[in-house]
Motif scaffolding. Structure first.
Motif, PDB file in Angstrom:
ATOM      1  N   TYR B 147      58.115  -5.370 -63.533  1.00 22.48           N
ATOM      2  CA  TYR B 147      57.718  -4.216 -63.053  1.00 22.48           C
ATOM      3  C   TYR B 147      56.960  -3.540 -63.610  1.00 22.48           C
ATOM      4  O   TYR B 147      57.040  -3.079 -64.246  1.00 22.48           O
ATOM      5  CB  TYR B 147      59.367  -3.514 -63.045  1.00 22.48           C
ATOM      6  N   TYR B 149      54.958   0.262 -61.317  1.00 23.06           N
ATOM      7  CA  TYR B 149      54.294   0.793 -60.633  1.00 23.06           C
ATOM      8  C   TYR B 149      53.286   1.218 -60.179  1.00 23.06           C
ATOM      9  O   TYR B 149      52.401   2.225 -59.079  1.00 23.06           O
ATOM     10  CB  TYR B 149      55.863   1.879 -59.860  1.00 23.06           C
ATOM     11  N   ASP B 155      56.288  -2.602 -56.362  1.00 17.30           N
ATOM     12  CA  ASP B 155      57.684  -2.059 -57.402  1.00 17.30           C
ATOM     13  C   ASP B 155      56.957  -0.183 -56.900  1.00 17.30           C
ATOM     14  O   ASP B 155      58.015   0.735 -57.400  1.00 17.30           O
ATOM     15  CB  ASP B 155      56.870  -2.009 -58.831  1.00 17.30           C
ATOM     16  N   THR B 159      59.988   2.385 -56.172  1.00 18.68           N
ATOM     17  CA  THR B 159      60.021   3.608 -57.223  1.00 18.68           C
ATOM     18  C   THR B 159      60.188   4.301 -56.075  1.00 18.68           C
ATOM     19  O   THR B 159      60.920   5.627 -57.078  1.00 18.68           O
ATOM     20  CB  THR B 159      58.645   3.511 -58.007  1.00 18.68           C
TER      21      THR B 159
END
Lengths: 361, 300
Positions: B147, B149, B155, B159
């Motif tokens: 993961y 972002y 991701d 988020t």
């Protein structure tokens, strides 16, 4: 359809350990026969709605049992009791049509569609709702909505009793009469046990064969309208039923005589042995006391005003410190404001601590 | 009847007139003015007519391509958060206690996210999600999920969506709870007597009674999410690449980054118009939903 027995039934919202004086419903044992039309009558807060909710299962009693046809249903949920209830304010499922509203209880119980349709049609005809079956229920008037609430109860063929909790509160006065006659007609037609809670004596007396009068959590009398009128078992019943209510006067009673302010009123029955130490009163309905010109043999009273009800006139008078109502016979005319009172001895009742005392003939 | 004529009464209207003029009319007209012109700085403007609007709606141009792409992302974002927050809000409202001290506790806890300023929410999640020091990012990576972002489009989206759900589901839940509280007990008692299942009670009583507040909830959440700027800007800055660049972020890039006032003005007018139209459609559709319409077929 069922006979309903209440066995030592009582309820306290404060739990079973609360003192009995605070119980919303004090212990009551009574039987309501199958197919009867009953009214629970009493002022606000007298426990009548509590009693109704106990029967419908919305409230579980702190004590006692409820039997439907001899079967103990006290622990059963509302759903399993097969009762129908109509509430003070119409309960309508907003998004459904009238027909869908009526079908709802049957659909929830998994009844086949053909049977549902037939039953809905039958009930709609009975309640004059057929023209509205495909209309949204929200758009209808309050009385039609109340009929739908009732219809949802009647649509089930196995319904044991129909309970009404002041169902006419939000209905226009003119429509009240119509709806009440409709209920009466339904009762005759369907042979259902109906229990009707109200604080309106006219509603109770016109609807029910048996009126159960409640006061302060207690059933004080249960009887036909005539019995309640002629022979109230409790001073509250005398006062609450009838307009104006029964006159209650403190008195000394012995044998065939009641003594008020030294004046003697004859009684039909013999009250030889009254329990000592209790508050003794006599009760007489205004319809059975006439005002007359003052005379030596009559209890004298001061006239405060005369109410003309059209077909009958009542004088509001004062005997000592007690307010009193009496009939004004046709042709009576006053000179001054004093009058004598003529009692009809057959209708003078004696009460000890508010309870009726039966004399000996 | 005689009417008193007194022209001085106009002075009473003057404050409102001034406030509305300076807060709404003049700024709006300035934007309209910009949208018809081009500028190269130095306060020099050149007339461009409806040129920017034509470009905006043409995906083959740079402006049109960026606008339509960000509009698409924005609509997808709004659709996803509505699809999550509305049902979730209803479920939360249904499972809240109806009385007792726990009601107050639940209300306070629910209200907390709503009280946090938007850029703080963004910062919280920006740190929370970092793989090196953030609790969420660290734990996820240690559990074997890759993961990040900052580098992964999916991701980043996850988020931003989870952050919005965390921030705003409370609003839907509180509105629904208010709607539920207004249902009289008699409805539940009647439903019990009618033998209705939990699902039937929800469908026949609770959902119809929540209709109005749900309309408001959907409207508020749609508008807010369609105009969202601060939170994704703080967390992802519109990236990775352009993957979380929503219309408002694009607008700020054009207006303040490139200082293309004409393009930005045209974009913001169209943006505004879309919000107005969508709100109007929502409102019309949902207010008409409860009215009389012919039943489908007889008694069902």
């Amino acid at each position: 359809m069922a006979r309903i027995d209440l066995v030592d039934l009582a309820h306290s919202y404060g739990g079973n350990d609360a003192p009995q004086e605070s119980f919303a419903l004090k212990p009551v044992t009574m039987t309501w026969r199958q197919g009867g039309a009953y009214a629970l009558l009493g002022p606000s807060g007298c426990g009548k709605t509590t009693l109704l909710n106990l029967i419908s299962g919305i409230v579980t009693p702190s004590r006692g049992k409820i039997l439907f046809d001899g079967k103990d249903i006290t622990p059963l949920s509302t759903q399993k009791r097969n009762i129908a209830q109509v509430f003070q304010f119409p309960v309508i499922y907003d998004t459904m049509t009238v027909g869908e509203n009526l079908a709802f209880p049957l659909k929830n119980r998994g009844v086949a569609k053909g049977e549902v349709d037939a039953r809905v049609k039958q009930i709609a005809d009975l309640l004059d709702l057929s023209p509205y079956l495909n209309r949204k229920a929200t758009r209808l008037t309050a009385d039609a909505k109340q009929k739908i609430s009732l219809g949802r109860g009647l649509v089930r063929s196995d319904v044991a009793a129909v309970l009404f909790d002041e169902p006419l509160t939000v209905i226009d006065p003119e429509l009240k009469w119509q709806l009440r006659s409709k209920l009466k007609a339904l009762h005759r037609e369907l042979d259902l046990t109906m229990i009707y809670v109200t604080h309106d004596q006219t509603e109770a007396l016109t609807f029910a064969d048996t009126v159960v009068v409640m006061h302060d959590g207690r059933v004080v009398q249960s009887g036909t309208p005539a019995e309640l009128f002629d022979k109230p078992a409790h001073t509250f019943v005398g006062y609450f039923i009838g307009s104006p209510g029964m006159n209650i006067l403190p008195a000394e009673v012995s044998g065939h005589e009641a003594r008020i302010d030294g004046h003697i009123i004859g009684l039909r029955r013999d009250y030889g042995a009254l329990p000592a130490g209790k508050k003794i009163e006599i009760g007489v309905r205004p319809e059975f006391v006439d005002v007359a010109t003052p005379a030596s043999g009559l209890l004298s009273a001061t006239i405060e005003r005369i109410d003309d009800l059209g077909r009958i006139q009542f004088a509001r008078v004062r005997v000592g410190d007690t307010k009193f109502a009496a009939r004004v016979p046709p042709g009576f005319s006053t000179s001054g404001n004093t009058a004598g009172l003529i009692f009809n001895p057959a209708h003078v009742h004696v009460y000890a601590d508010s309870q009726l005392v039966e004399g000996v003939a | 009847m005689d009417k008193t004529v007194n022209q001085k009464a106009w002075f009473l209207v003057l404050p409102v007139f001034l406030v509305v003029a300076f807060s709404a009319v003049i700024p709006l007209m300035t934007v309209v003015n910009y949208s018809m012109q081009d500028t190269f700085g130095n306060n020099q403007f050149f007339w461009n007519g409806v040129g920017w609007f034509k470009e905006l709606l043409d995906p083959s141009t740079d402006l049109g391509g960026r606008f339509l792409a960000s509009l698409g992302r924005n609509l997808l974002f709004s659709a996803i958060i509505l699809a999550i927050e509305v049902p979730l809000g209803i479920v939360v409202a249904l499972s809240m206690p109806r009385e007792g001290w726990s009601v107050a506790a639940c209300l306070v806890i629910l209200a907390l996210p709503l009280l946090i300023p938007w850029n703080v929410v963004g910062t919280i999640w920006q740190i929370f999600g970092r793989p090196d020091i953030g609790l969420l990012g660290y734990v996820l990576n240690h559990l074997g999920f890759d993961y990040n972002y900052v580098s992964n489009d999916v991701d980043a989206w996850v988020t931003v969506i989870v952050m919005d759900v965390w921030h705003w589901t409370s609003l839907v839940a509180l509105l629904c709870y208010a709607g539920l509280k207004s249902i009289p007990d008699a409805y539940y008692q009647a439903a019990q007597i009618d033998g209705a299942s939990r699902w039937a009670v929800f469908k026949a009583i609770q959902l119809p009674k929540m209709n109005r507040v749900l309309l408001i909830a959907v409207l508020l959440r749609f508008m807010d999410s369609f105009m969202i700027y601060t939170e994704p800007f703080v967390v992802t800055g519109g990236g990775p690449g352009n993957s979380t660049t929503f219309v408002s972020i694009e607008l700020v890039k054009i207006a303040l980054g490139q200082f293309d006032l004409g393009k930005a003005a045209a974009l913001s007018l169209v943006y505004n118009l879309i919000i107005l139209i969508v709100c109007w459609v929502f409102y019309t559709v949902m207010t008409n939903a409860g009215t009389d319409r012919p039943a489908k077929e007889g008694v069902a």
